[in-house]
Write a protein that holds these residues in place. Structure first.
Motif, PDB file in Angstrom:
ATOM      1  N   THR A   3       0.818  -1.197   0.000  1.00 49.03           N
ATOM      2  CA  THR A   3       0.000   0.000   0.000  1.00 49.03           C
ATOM      3  C   THR A   3       0.860   1.259   0.000  1.00 49.03           C
ATOM      4  O   THR A   3       1.890   1.309   0.668  1.00 49.03           O
ATOM      5  N   ILE A  63      -4.456   6.855  -2.304  1.00 52.29           N
ATOM      6  CA  ILE A  63      -4.089   5.549  -1.765  1.00 52.29           C
ATOM      7  C   ILE A  63      -4.017   4.598  -2.947  1.00 52.29           C
ATOM      8  O   ILE A  63      -4.989   4.487  -3.700  1.00 52.29           O
ATOM      9  N   ASN A  64      -2.886   3.976  -3.130  1.00 54.71           N
ATOM     10  CA  ASN A  64      -2.661   3.139  -4.314  1.00 54.71           C
ATOM     11  C   ASN A  64      -3.106   3.877  -5.573  1.00 54.71           C
ATOM     12  O   ASN A  64      -3.785   3.322  -6.427  1.00 54.71           O
ATOM     13  N   LEU A  75     -11.030   1.715   0.818  1.00 50.92           N
ATOM     14  CA  LEU A  75      -9.699   1.132   1.043  1.00 50.92           C
ATOM     15  C   LEU A  75      -9.218   1.348   2.473  1.00 50.92           C
ATOM     16  O   LEU A  75      -8.158   0.877   2.861  1.00 50.92           O
ATOM     17  N   SER A 147      -6.713  -1.843   2.838  1.00 50.61           N
ATOM     18  CA  SER A 147      -5.296  -1.534   2.596  1.00 50.61           C
ATOM     19  C   SER A 147      -4.712  -0.666   3.694  1.00 50.61           C
ATOM     20  O   SER A 147      -3.527  -0.712   3.977  1.00 50.61           O
ATOM     21  N   SER A 178      -0.794  -4.436   4.729  1.00 53.57           N
ATOM     22  CA  SER A 178      -1.548  -3.202   4.926  1.00 53.57           C
ATOM     23  C   SER A 178      -0.705  -2.164   5.661  1.00 53.57           C
ATOM     24  O   SER A 178       0.260  -2.497   6.340  1.00 53.57           O
TER      25      SER A 178
END
Lengths: 237, 129
Positions: A3, A63-64, A75, A147, A178
């Motif tokens: 992540t 995030i990502n 997420l 995540s 995570s």
């Protein structure tokens, strides 16, 4: 995949008051990160912005690589103090609600946690001690498979036995790949489980360092290092 | 397990495991607990345990077998070297301190001998009680 949380040039004001100024932060990998700072430094605000609960900040959060707040929400598992729940609700009812709302809720994992933490599902929210309530919040938060986990001051005002149990649950049930962010204003109790620390001071990120690097470079404990950032002059306790 | 927060945690984990190997609590060829289990029992982060393991593997004391886990080496020479290294490290700390106090080598030897004798008595007494 590991992540990555990326915050770029984040600015946030509330009632003309600067809460966060030029916050940029990249957290990657499967880490546990301590978000530190005095009360009122903006830790909770930053968490709420990351989680997509607070809005109207300038700058970007991803995030990502996902920046859309709704996608981001899915997420992230953000510890919720359950303020919106009626106090006569039973643990089992609140859990059923979570299960319904979050498709990523892992019941098996939840059951393992509540048996480890010795929670009685028939109890009502109003009957829970502070420590027990926090154990329940942690169980709900970690039962989701996401995540990113954001834990907002999970240890404030709870006894040391509960604290140890919660720390143990985090080590056992945080998914390997995570990212977890834990905010706190006392660092000594969680220092051994942190990979990195981020200190929020004067509305922005003052420090972002690996915990073992601090120990290695300064020979100081994380708590001493953290306190040294404040010095004596501007202590306002 | 209580750690000294001034010292890198991965380093302290290594010390704990090396001590167990030298004391024989972990025998040559023994399997180490799984990473997460070690993390829980030591109350530390999984990544920190992994870093400690990587270093112990690099130093040849722990052997990683893909899919099977981590094992204490069954090479007695390596364990013996580890023991020597630790003894020397503790002796150096001890000697340097006394040396700084300008205590002569002979006096150090005499004091140590006398101390060990007293300890021996203590242990005997404890064994009897």
């Amino acid at each position: 995949m590991t992540t990555t949380l990326k915050v770029e040039q984040l600015n946030y004001r509330r009632n003309l008051k600067k809460i966060l100024t030029n916050v940029s932060l990249t957290l990657s990998g499967n880490k546990i990160v301590g978000l530190l700072g005095e009360n009122g430094a903006g830790k909770t605000t930053l968490m709420r912005l990351i989680a997509g609960v607070a809005k109207n900040a300038s700058g970007t959060i991803s995030i990502n690589d996902e920046t859309d707040p709704a996608t981001r929400k899915s997420l992230i598992s953000y510890s919720n103090p359950l303020g919106g729940m009626a106090s006569n609700k039973r643990i089992s009812e609140i859990k059923a609600f979570y299960q319904q709302v979050y498709p990523d809720f892992d019941e098996q994992k939840y059951d393992q946690m509540i048996s480890f933490l010795k929670l009685d599902e028939t109890q009502r929210l109003s009957a829970l001690s502070k420590g027990t309530r926090e154990k329940f919040v942690i169980s709900l938060t970690l039962a989701r498979q996401t995540s990113v986990y954001l834990l907002d001051e999970p240890f404030s005002g709870i006894d040391s036995m509960s604290r140890k149990k919660i720390i143990n649950s985090i080590i056992q049930w945080k998914p390997v790949d995570s990212l977890m962010i834990i905010s706190d204003h006392y660092v000594s109790e969680i220092a051994p489980i942190l990979d990195e620390i981020v200190v929020i001071k004067d509305n922005t990120v003052a420090v972002h360092k690996a915990a073992d690097v601090i120990r290695e470079e300064s020979g100081q404990s994380i708590e001493d290092y953290y306190e040294s950032l404040y010095g004596e002059a501007d202590s306002n306790d | 397990m209580e750690f000294d927060d001034k010292v890198p945690i991965y380093y302290q984990i290594k010390t704990v495991i090396y001590d167990q190997i030298i004391a024989g609590q972990l025998a040559p060829g023994d399997k180490l607990p799984a990473v997460r289990q070690l993390a829980v029992s030591l109350t530390v982060n999984v990544n920190t345990v992994q870093r400690a393991l990587r270093e112990m593997i690099d130093e040849g004391v722990i052997i990683s077998q893909r899919g099977k886990g981590n094992f204490v080496t069954d090479n007695a020479d390596i364990v013996e070297q580890l023991k020597e290294k630790l003894i020397n490290r503790y002796l150096k700390q001890f000697y340097d301190r006394l040396h700084r106090l300008k205590i002569s080598n002979q006096q150090i030897i005499d004091e140590v001998t006398a101390y060990i004798e007293r300890q021996g008595d203590l242990n005997d007494n404890n064994a009897e009680s």
